[in-house]
Write a protein that holds these residues in place. Structure first.
Motif, short mmCIF file in Angstrom:
data_model
loop_
_atom_site.label_atom_id
_atom_site.label_comp_id
_atom_site.label_asym_id
_atom_site.label_seq_id
_atom_site.Cartn_x
_atom_site.Cartn_y
_atom_site.Cartn_z
N ALA A 1 0.73 -1.44 0.08
CA ALA A 1 0.40 0.60 0.14
C ALA A 1 0.66 1.04 0.19
CB ALA A 1 -1.37 -0.24 1.13
N VAL A 2 0.33 2.52 -0.58
CA VAL A 2 0.98 3.57 -0.84
C VAL A 2 -0.07 4.92 -0.27
CG1 VAL A 2 2.82 5.59 -1.86
CG2 VAL A 2 2.94 3.18 -2.12
N HIS A 3 -0.68 4.99 1.16
CA HIS A 3 -0.98 5.86 1.16
C HIS A 3 -0.23 7.58 1.03
CE1 HIS A 3 -3.75 2.88 3.39
NE2 HIS A 3 -2.08 2.45 3.43
N VAL A 4 -1.32 7.97 0.42
CA VAL A 4 -0.92 9.89 0.20
C VAL A 4 -2.05 10.57 1.00
CG1 VAL A 4 -0.72 11.69 -1.45
CG2 VAL A 4 -0.32 9.25 -1.97
N HIS A 5 -1.30 11.13 1.87
CA HIS A 5 -2.13 11.90 2.82
C HIS A 5 -1.61 13.85 1.78
CE1 HIS A 5 -2.50 9.17 5.63
NE2 HIS A 5 -1.26 8.63 5.55
N VAL A 6 -2.71 14.81 2.01
CA VAL A 6 -2.10 15.86 1.18
C VAL A 6 -2.88 16.45 2.36
CG1 VAL A 6 -3.62 17.91 0.09
CG2 VAL A 6 -3.85 15.64 -0.92
N VAL A 7 -1.22 16.66 2.63
CA VAL A 7 -1.52 18.17 4.26
C VAL A 7 -1.57 19.93 4.15
CG1 VAL A 7 0.12 16.08 5.35
CG2 VAL A 7 1.44 17.87 3.91
N GLY A 8 -1.24 20.12 2.58
CA GLY A 8 -1.78 20.93 2.85
C GLY A 8 -2.12 21.32 1.08
N VAL A 9 -2.25 22.55 1.14
CA VAL A 9 -2.45 22.98 -0.75
C VAL A 9 -1.45 24.55 -0.58
CG1 VAL A 9 -3.96 24.21 -2.09
CG2 VAL A 9 -4.54 22.19 -1.16
N ALA A 10 -0.78 24.56 -1.51
CA ALA A 10 0.20 25.51 -1.92
C ALA A 10 -0.46 26.30 -2.95
CB ALA A 10 1.67 25.51 -1.94
N PHE A 11 -0.30 27.95 -2.17
CA PHE A 11 -0.65 28.93 -3.48
C PHE A 11 0.61 30.10 -4.12
CE2 PHE A 11 -4.32 28.89 -0.53
CZ PHE A 11 -5.54 28.11 -1.46
N GLN A 12 0.33 30.30 -5.15
CA GLN A 12 1.29 30.67 -5.80
C GLN A 12 2.12 31.48 -5.10
OE1 GLN A 12 1.86 29.53 -9.46
NE2 GLN A 12 3.35 30.71 -9.51
N SER A 13 1.44 32.70 -3.89
CA SER A 13 2.77 33.04 -3.40
C SER A 13 3.24 32.47 -2.25
CB SER A 13 1.61 34.05 -2.81
OG SER A 13 1.08 33.94 -2.31
N ASP A 14 2.93 31.57 -2.13
CA ASP A 14 4.12 30.31 -0.98
C ASP A 14 4.54 28.85 -2.09
OD1 ASP A 14 1.68 31.04 0.57
OD2 ASP A 14 0.19 30.12 0.48
N VAL A 15 4.70 29.49 -2.87
CA VAL A 15 5.82 28.12 -3.97
C VAL A 15 6.44 28.11 -3.47
CG1 VAL A 15 6.19 26.89 -5.49
CG2 VAL A 15 3.63 27.26 -4.81
N ASP A 16 7.23 27.66 -2.76
CA ASP A 16 9.30 27.83 -2.79
C ASP A 16 9.82 27.73 -4.18
OD1 ASP A 16 12.20 27.50 -2.01
OD2 ASP A 16 12.02 26.05 -1.24
N PRO A 17 10.43 29.08 -4.30
CA PRO A 17 10.68 29.02 -6.24
C PRO A 17 12.25 27.67 -6.60
CG PRO A 17 12.10 30.87 -4.20
CD PRO A 17 10.74 29.64 -3.90
N LYS A 18 12.68 26.76 -5.44
CA LYS A 18 13.37 26.01 -5.51
C LYS A 18 12.40 24.29 -5.68
CE LYS A 18 16.04 27.00 -1.92
NZ LYS A 18 16.76 27.29 -0.68
N ALA A 19 11.40 24.40 -5.20
CA ALA A 19 10.20 22.71 -5.42
C ALA A 19 10.39 22.76 -6.89
CB ALA A 19 9.32 24.13 -4.67
N VAL A 20 10.12 21.25 -6.88
CA VAL A 20 10.20 20.66 -8.16
C VAL A 20 8.52 20.27 -8.28
CG1 VAL A 20 10.76 18.87 -9.51
CG2 VAL A 20 12.67 19.18 -8.16
#
Length: 106
Positions: free
Chosen positions: A73-92
């Motif tokens: 099993a692979v359980h995916v937990h969505v713990v947050g939603v990032a808006f454009q202003s919250d997005v880390d510029p280094k994030a993939v």
């Protein structure tokens, strides 16, 4: 990936990235199998069910291919939603991962 407050504090103090942040693996005794929990924060506007399914399939394939363990099993937990202003510029972004995998020679 998303982790805990304590994990983020430790990362800040030591200056080292915790590569297991947001991942929990439970092993099944005597069966060479495991169950994986992944906590993620997604960008606003992505299709959550499709992205969750892609994460499940890719994590399962990667773990089974690299370790020989059976992933039950692979359980995916969505713990947050990032808006454009919250997005880390280094994030993939997940879209970048998909386009990289489809590009030959990378």
């Amino acid at each position: 990936m998303s982790g805990s407050f304590a994990g983020g504090l430790t990362e800040s103090l030591t200056g080292r990235k915790n590569l297991s942040k947001g991942v929990k693996v439970q092993f099944v005794e005597n069966e060479r199998a495991c169950s994986i929990d992944v906590s993620v924060s997604l960008r606003f506007g992505v299709n959550i069910p499709d992205t969750g399914y892609q994460i499940q399939e890719r994590v399962k394939a990667a773990v089974e291919g690299m370790t020989g363990l059976k992933v039950v099993a692979v359980h995916v937990h969505v713990v947050g939603v990032a808006f454009q202003s919250d997005v880390d510029p280094k994030a993939v972004d997940a879209d970048q991962i998909l386009s990289t995998e489809r590009s030959p020679g990378l």
